[in-house]
Design an enzyme around this catalytic site. Structure first.
Site, PDB file in Angstrom:
ATOM      1  N   GLU A 152     -10.517   7.376   2.224  1.00 32.52           N
ATOM      2  CA  GLU A 152      -9.261   6.800   2.720  1.00 32.52           C
ATOM      3  C   GLU A 152      -9.423   6.019   4.019  1.00 32.52           C
ATOM      4  OE1 GLU A 152      -5.977   9.522   3.344  1.00 32.52           O
ATOM      5  OE2 GLU A 152      -7.293  11.055   4.134  1.00 32.52           O
ATOM      6  N   ASN A 192      15.028   2.480   3.352  1.00 34.11           N
ATOM      7  CA  ASN A 192      13.825   3.175   2.887  1.00 34.11           C
ATOM      8  C   ASN A 192      14.162   3.780   1.547  1.00 34.11           C
ATOM      9  OD1 ASN A 192      12.842   2.650   5.408  1.00 34.11           O
ATOM     10  ND2 ASN A 192      12.840   4.782   6.108  1.00 34.11           N
ATOM     11  N   GLY A 193      13.215   3.766   0.609  1.00 31.33           N
ATOM     12  CA  GLY A 193      13.465   4.369  -0.701  1.00 31.33           C
ATOM     13  C   GLY A 193      13.415   3.318  -1.786  1.00 31.33           C
ATOM     14  N   CYS A 228       8.038   3.310   4.928  1.00 26.06           N
ATOM     15  CA  CYS A 228       8.984   2.532   5.724  1.00 26.06           C
ATOM     16  C   CYS A 228       9.585   3.357   6.860  1.00 26.06           C
ATOM     17  CB  CYS A 228      10.122   2.039   4.847  1.00 26.06           C
ATOM     18  SG  CYS A 228       9.577   1.158   3.405  1.00 26.06           S
ATOM     19  N   TRP A 287       6.949  -0.898   3.907  1.00 32.17           N
ATOM     20  CA  TRP A 287       5.743  -0.659   3.116  1.00 32.17           C
ATOM     21  C   TRP A 287       6.097  -1.141   1.721  1.00 32.17           C
ATOM     22  CZ3 TRP A 287       4.234   2.496  -1.079  1.00 32.17           C
ATOM     23  CH2 TRP A 287       2.866   2.751  -1.189  1.00 32.17           C
ATOM     24  N   LYS A 346     -11.328  12.248   2.731  1.00 30.49           N
ATOM     25  CA  LYS A 346     -11.338  11.737   4.112  1.00 30.49           C
ATOM     26  C   LYS A 346     -12.157  10.458   4.193  1.00 30.49           C
ATOM     27  CE  LYS A 346      -8.727  13.294   5.484  1.00 30.49           C
ATOM     28  NZ  LYS A 346      -7.897  14.307   4.906  1.00 30.49           N
ATOM     29  N   ARG A 399       3.032   5.550  10.183  1.00 30.70           N
ATOM     30  CA  ARG A 399       3.511   5.896   8.846  1.00 30.70           C
ATOM     31  C   ARG A 399       2.975   4.920   7.786  1.00 30.70           C
ATOM     32  NH1 ARG A 399       8.052   9.202   8.981  1.00 30.70           N
ATOM     33  NH2 ARG A 399       8.660   8.421   6.952  1.00 30.70           N
ATOM     34  N   HIS A 452     -23.300  17.765 -15.401  1.00 33.20           N
ATOM     35  CA  HIS A 452     -22.575  17.333 -16.591  1.00 33.20           C
ATOM     36  C   HIS A 452     -22.102  15.888 -16.487  1.00 33.20           C
ATOM     37  CE1 HIS A 452     -22.790  21.429 -18.045  1.00 33.20           C
ATOM     38  NE2 HIS A 452     -22.476  21.804 -16.814  1.00 33.20           N
ATOM     39  N   GLU A 475     -11.971  17.499  -0.171  1.00 33.63           N
ATOM     40  CA  GLU A 475     -11.331  17.031   1.061  1.00 33.63           C
ATOM     41  C   GLU A 475     -12.257  16.088   1.838  1.00 33.63           C
ATOM     42  OE1 GLU A 475      -8.498  16.848   2.133  1.00 33.63           O
ATOM     43  OE2 GLU A 475      -8.575  16.708   4.301  1.00 33.63           O
ATOM     44  N   LYS A 522       1.601   7.483   5.906  1.00 34.23           N
ATOM     45  CA  LYS A 522       1.477   8.863   6.370  1.00 34.23           C
ATOM     46  C   LYS A 522       2.345   9.793   5.555  1.00 34.23           C
ATOM     47  CE  LYS A 522       0.177  12.240   8.982  1.00 34.23           C
ATOM     48  NZ  LYS A 522      -1.141  12.806   8.613  1.00 34.23           N
TER      49      LYS A 522
END
Ligand code: M6R
Length: 608
Positions: free
Chosen positions: A488, A100-101, A2, A74, A485, A27, A504, A481, A603
């Protein structure tokens, strides 16, 4: 996640709020809204989806004023609908709130407020704040907000306005970032400096527990018991150009291509090649304290956790100090064995990730010294750590972290070099590593120059449903990584694995439809990786290899080869990560994804 923006001054507020909200789009959010003071009334407009939807609503149903607040939401409590979008209003309509929160005791407060006759119109936790402020109001908005906050459990950054106490925005923070932007006859409020950078560089960062009353020509910060708090004015030192795309189609591509400079910036003034060491001004650790470290814990999330794994290997190899890497979200709820001889390194691009911040606070509480590797200057982790190494990579806007990752690896290498030299690493070996570091920016450029070849590979594999990324040693975190990438931003399922571990289990997945990316530069484990490569080939897997030398052992074995320059093994991840960033980027673009704002992602993850 948010975003909050607020403005009070002489200018028309709606364009300012919309511009600020757009600057925070990166964000991640799923609805947006504004509240504007129109004479004696406050009018709200809210819309689901992108800011453009809110903008067209405001064109159809305009509002005008010179004071207001705005929000990007969000979704946490309740789906992204108009009713759940902020601002929220109290029952009598006098109070509006953006938040926010997460308010953890919202269900209990909701029940109490309903008994008192308050009417709820949304499923959000935020709405309780609006009703509570109305309930507490007795002539002063700041007093009402302070009294409401005393009832709340959880985290918040809030901005509140009231029709009954006009001319001010009251804001407060606990666990969710907020700053005041200072102008001439105007003031701003924002959860992210980029929202107001076009208007002012003078900012006051709020601390947890702060409450601020913002008027057009003054601001006043207190705690929730009205005790005044001195807070210094900071200056934002980055440029507007840094938060603009500068001709690139996406921020992510711009940020990938910036890496020769950003890596250079992380090292600037810090690398002492002739002594094979580094100078780190913000460390706040004496020689004695550095020598007294018994063990190191590195904690982080996501991409930052991947760089932590690389840091672990560097530090253990060169400093011979035991290092553990912990997901911050796990660490904060464990009972870790740490004490005052433990150094806790905290890695975060944003410096605001809720789990990472909580892990750092937990480590401090247990007596460890904390060292923050943070990109965003003035962020909460940077302000609360005992010492720090800023990444100086500049604002990272793309949700997929790229330049922050390579700068994190560089910062870890600089720290390792300093500690290792103190702990017995020879000057000759230190110099070799320092020289290799100094050579990296030009080598990164050589990798970037192969972007077209990587785009061609992306064309071939853009329809794949799964990808496997394999690497060993320093390249295992790079494989993780690379997979992160890809998934996402392209929504392709991808897994990173240590190459030998493939036997395995994951080997069962390999057939002619499975692209396998091997991160296999000529390092200490190259020969071993070639054996793993043969195992994939024997099962008809499609192979893309990132390697560093022409190698007969690879002939006929691979479908595509991307060549990166050679460097010290511990620095190879910086070069190896870049083709994987580009591969993910091009595949995502070709699949039509919103690369900079992928679905469901934020973000900066400021909730746990
Ligand atoms: O700001 P931080 O480095 O603390 O963020 C941690 C993760 O949320 C972040 O790295 C995330 O995984 C990125 N989207 C990865 O590209």
């Amino acid at each position: 996640m948010c975003g909050i923006i607020g403005y009070i001054g002489p200018k028309p507020v709606v364009p300012l709020l919309l511009e600020g909200l757009k600057r925070m789009e990166y964000r991640g959010y799923d609805s947006a809204g504004v509240a504007v003071v129109e004479g004696a009334q406050i009018t709200t407009r809210r819309a689901v989806g992108k800011i453009a939807k809110l903008e067209s609503l405001l064109t159809k149903e305009p509002v005008a004023g010179t004071m207001g607040i705005g929000h990007t939401r969000w979704a946490t409590h309740g789906p992204p609908t108009e009713r759940n979008a902020h601002p929220h209003r109290s029952t009598d309509g006098s109070v509006v709130v953006v938040h926010n929160g997460i308010i953890e005791n919202a269900p209990a407060l909701r029940a109490t407020l309903k008994e008192l006759g308050y009417t709820f119109t949304s499923e959000t936790d935020t709405e309780v704040i609006a009703h509570l402020v109305e309930e507490m109001f007795d002539g002063s908005l700041e007093e009402a907000v302070a009294n409401a906050l005393k009832k709340l459990e959880g985290t918040y950054g809030i901005a509140v306005m009231s029709e009954k106490d006009p001319g001010k925005i009251v804001a407060a923070r606990k666990g969710s970032p907020l700053l005041v932007g200072l102008g001439d006859g105007e003031n701003f409020l924002a959860s992210d400096a980029s929202a107001i950078l076009a208007h002012t560089r003078q900012v006051v960062y709020l601390n947890d527990g702060d409450l601020v009353v913002v008027e057009k020509d003054r601001y006043h910060i207190t705690d929730i018991d009205a005790t005044p708090l001195p807070r210094k004015v900071d200056r934002i030192d980055w440029d507007l150009a840094e938060i603009e795309r500068g001709g690139y189609p996406h921020f992510m591509l711009k940020e990938i291509f910036e890496q020769p400079q950003t890596v250079e910036n992380t090292m600037r003034g810090r690398l002492i090649v002739e002594d094979g060491t580094s100078k780190l001004g913000g460390l706040n650790l004496t020689h004695e304290q550095l020598m007294a470290i018994d063990n190191i814990v590195i904690t982080a999330c996501g991409t930052s956790w991947h760089s932590a794994l690389i840091g672990e290997m560097m530090i253990e190899e060169l400093c011979r100090i035991p290092v553990e890497v912990e997901y911050a979200s796990e660490f904060r709820y464990r009972n870790p064995i740490i004490n005052e001889r433990t150094l806790c390194i905290v890695i975060s691009q944003s410096g605001e990730t809720a789990d990472t911040l909580a892990a750092m606070r937990e480590a401090k509480r247990r007596g460890a010294r904390t060292l923050g590797l943070v990109n965003v200057v003035g962020s909460t982790i940077a302000r609360e750590d005992d010492g720090g190494i800023y990444l100086h990579a500049g604002p990272e806007i793309g949700v997929a972290s790229t330049k922050a990752f390579t700068s994190q690896v560089i910062a870890l290498a600089l720290f390792t070099l300093k500690l290792a030299r103190k702990r017995g690493l020879s000057v000759t070996r230190g110099m070799a590593i320092a020289q290799a570091l100094a050579a990296l920016p030009a080598q990164i450029q050589q990798v970037l120059d192969q972007a077209q070849a990587i785009e061609d590979i992306a064309e071939e594999y853009k329809r794949a449903s799964n990808f496997l990324y394999l690497g060993r040693g320093f390249e295992f975190p790079v494989a993780l990584e690379g997979a992160l990438k890809l998934k996402e931003i392209s929504y392709i399922h991808a897994e990173g694995y240590p190459a030998a571990e493939m036997k395995h289990g994951p080997i069962a997945l390999i057939d002619e439809l499975m692209p396998v990316v091997f991160v296999a530069p000529h390092d200490a484990v190259f020969e071993k990786v070639v054996s793993n490569l043969q195992e994939v080939r024997a099962r008809k897997g499609r192979i893309i290899v990132i390697t560093s030398r022409p190698e007969p052992a690879l002939d006929g074995l691979v479908d595509y080869e991307i060549r990166i320059p050679e460097t010290e093994d511990m620095l190879m991840p910086v070069l190896a990560a870049i083709p994987l960033q580009l591969l993910a980027y091009y595949i995502a673009v070709k699949r039509g994804s919103n690369v900079d704002q992928p679905r469901n992602l934020a973000k900066s993850v400021t909730v746990e």
